[in-house]
Motif scaffolding. Structure first.
Motif, PDB file in Angstrom:
ATOM      1  N   GLY A  52      -0.381  -4.042   7.917  1.00 19.62           N
ATOM      2  CA  GLY A  52      -0.015  -2.654   8.145  1.00 19.62           C
ATOM      3  C   GLY A  52       1.319  -2.293   7.518  1.00 19.62           C
TER       4      GLY A  52
ATOM      5  N   GLN B  80       0.799  -1.852   3.768  1.00 17.87           N
ATOM      6  CA  GLN B  80       0.148  -0.571   3.507  1.00 17.87           C
ATOM      7  C   GLN B  80       1.126   0.588   3.689  1.00 17.87           C
ATOM      8  N   LEU B  81       2.002   0.458   4.665  1.00 16.20           N
ATOM      9  CA  LEU B  81       2.944   1.535   4.962  1.00 16.20           C
ATOM     10  C   LEU B  81       3.991   1.685   3.867  1.00 16.20           C
TER      11      LEU B  81
ATOM     12  N   GLU C 183      -4.905   0.937  14.016  1.00 18.55           N
ATOM     13  CA  GLU C 183      -3.988   1.298  12.932  1.00 18.55           C
ATOM     14  C   GLU C 183      -2.943   2.296  13.405  1.00 18.55           C
TER      15      GLU C 183
ATOM     16  N   THR D 134      -0.318   0.285  15.538  1.00 17.84           N
ATOM     17  CA  THR D 134       0.561  -0.579  14.744  1.00 17.84           C
ATOM     18  C   THR D 134       1.485   0.243  13.846  1.00 17.84           C
ATOM     19  N   THR D 135       0.978   1.319  13.272  1.00 15.62           N
ATOM     20  CA  THR D 135       1.821   2.156  12.412  1.00 15.62           C
ATOM     21  C   THR D 135       2.935   2.808  13.218  1.00 15.62           C
ATOM     22  N   SER D 136       2.612   3.308  14.412  1.00 18.75           N
ATOM     23  CA  SER D 136       3.640   3.949  15.239  1.00 18.75           C
ATOM     24  C   SER D 136       4.683   2.941  15.695  1.00 18.75           C
TER      25      SER D 136
ATOM     26  N   GLY E 151      -5.100   3.630   6.023  1.00 14.52           N
ATOM     27  CA  GLY E 151      -4.712   2.444   5.272  1.00 14.52           C
ATOM     28  C   GLY E 151      -5.736   2.094   4.206  1.00 14.52           C
TER      29      GLY E 151
ATOM     30  N   SER F 271       1.055   3.669  -0.962  1.00 11.62           N
ATOM     31  CA  SER F 271       1.348   3.282   0.410  1.00 11.62           C
ATOM     32  C   SER F 271       0.863   4.359   1.370  1.00 11.62           C
ATOM     33  N   VAL F 272       0.689   3.970   2.619  1.00 13.09           N
ATOM     34  CA  VAL F 272       0.289   4.934   3.640  1.00 13.09           C
ATOM     35  C   VAL F 272       1.319   6.048   3.756  1.00 13.09           C
ATOM     36  N   ARG F 273       2.591   5.661   3.750  1.00 17.75           N
ATOM     37  CA  ARG F 273       3.645   6.666   3.905  1.00 17.75           C
ATOM     38  C   ARG F 273       3.646   7.659   2.741  1.00 17.75           C
TER      39      ARG F 273
ATOM     40  N   GLU G  64       0.564   9.939   3.136  1.00 16.70           N
ATOM     41  CA  GLU G  64       0.804  10.932   4.189  1.00 16.70           C
ATOM     42  C   GLU G  64       1.732  12.028   3.672  1.00 16.70           C
TER      43      GLU G  64
END
Length: 316
Positions: A123, A126-127, A181, A184-186, A229, A238-240, A243
């Motif tokens: 995670g 990915q972030l 997800e 874990t992301t939070s 992800g 990346s996820v960030r 987003e």
């Protein structure tokens, strides 16, 4: 599960979590283990209480652990720190680190979130969109009342609500993966760690390319995407960043866009469906909506009518 014998209790703890040692300091007549454990991919969520003072010595786990005591209190000690766990104040534990859970008040209930190390580390990659340079090291104390932990607190509440609902999204593997997800992301975004600076660094420019490609993937086959992800991986960002790109260029989030696309496909199917041959539930399930009540609410918010009204509509 209720167990009054310490040896049987230790066996249950070992089976539910990991090999441990149990010492009872309170009276035997007050000892009453209450244990409840639920799982989704990558995460084990558990409640445990003893009814008296004990010490649980846990061998080094191969996972990250976040724990809180919504009632009562206890100490969580490692070689690095001793955390007073009570109310909103919790502790975060690393893999491969022996831990002592001790000084339990009689009413103490410990809530633990065990996240597999590979799952959390994936995670993080990915972030950030970057490979890990060292293991994740969270600050050992966690306070859910701090402003920065608001999203993690909400994610924990949602996790518990969904795990205890027999018709929840966790009954579906895709739904469980999305919820895991989110949690874990939070955690990675909220809890200070040696990666916080990297996670929170500002993106000066947001290229439109990955956002457009992700949008096209969703439009082409919205059922082929399960999590943000997975979507970020498919567009090589990346996820960030993804987003941020969706917020900047489309004024929404990737998962909100995916949900709206699936709702729109369900709306179109209901418009042309034969009520004698099709049902709202069948069309909702076709587009990934397993909770019929939640689907109806989202559908009404999006289109101003309920799914059954569309199915019965004379516009056909």
């Amino acid at each position: 599960m209720s167990i009054a014998h310490p040896e049987v209790a230790l066996q249950a703890i070992t089976e539910a979590y990991a090999p441990s040692k149990l010492d009872v300091f309170g009276t035997d007549r007050d000892f009453d283990l209450r244990l409840h454990v639920l799982r989704i991919p990558g995460i084990t969520y558990g409640h445990i209480r003893f009814g008296t003072d004990v010490r649980v010595t846990a061998l080094p786990p191969s996972c990250y652990v976040v724990c809180f005591a919504p009632s009562g209190g206890l100490q969580v000690a490692t070689t690095r720190s001793v955390q007073e766990v009570s109310g909103s104040k919790g502790a975060v534990l690393y893999p491969h680190e022996a831990t002592f859970f001790e000084n339990w008040s009689p009413e103490s209930e410990l809530v633990s979130l065990r996240i597999e190390d590979q799952y959390l580390e994936r995670g993080l990659v990915q972030l950030t969109g970057e490979p890990m340079r060292e293991p994740i090291r969270f600050e050992p104390g966690c306070d859910l009342d701090k402003a920065g932990n608001t999203s993690f607190r909400r994610a924990l509440r949602l996790l518990e609500a969904e795990l205890t609902d027999v018709s929840s999204l966790t009954q579906n593997p895709t739904g469980g993966a999305r919820l895991a997800e989110l949690v874990t992301t939070s955690l990675l975004l909220s809890q200070p760690s040696n990666y916080s600076e990297l996670i929170h660094k500002l993106t000066m420019a947001v290229p439109v390319g990955p956002t457009r490609t992700a949008q096209e993937l969703i439009d082409a086959d919205p059922m082929s995407i399960s999590t943000v992800g997975e979507l970020a991986s498919r567009v090589h960002t990346s996820v960030r960043s993804l987003e941020h790109g969706f917020r900047t260029h489309l004024d929404t989030s990737p998962m909100a866009y995916l949900r709206r696309t699936r709702l729109t496909r369900a709306f179109r199917d209901l418009q042309v469906a034969d009520p004698s041959m099709c049902t709202v539930r069948g069309i909702a399930n076709r587009w990934g909506f397993r909770h019929l009540g939640r689907f109806a609410r989202c559908y009404h918010e999006a289109f101003g009518e309920f799914p059954a009204e569309t199915l019965r509509s004379v516009r056909r």
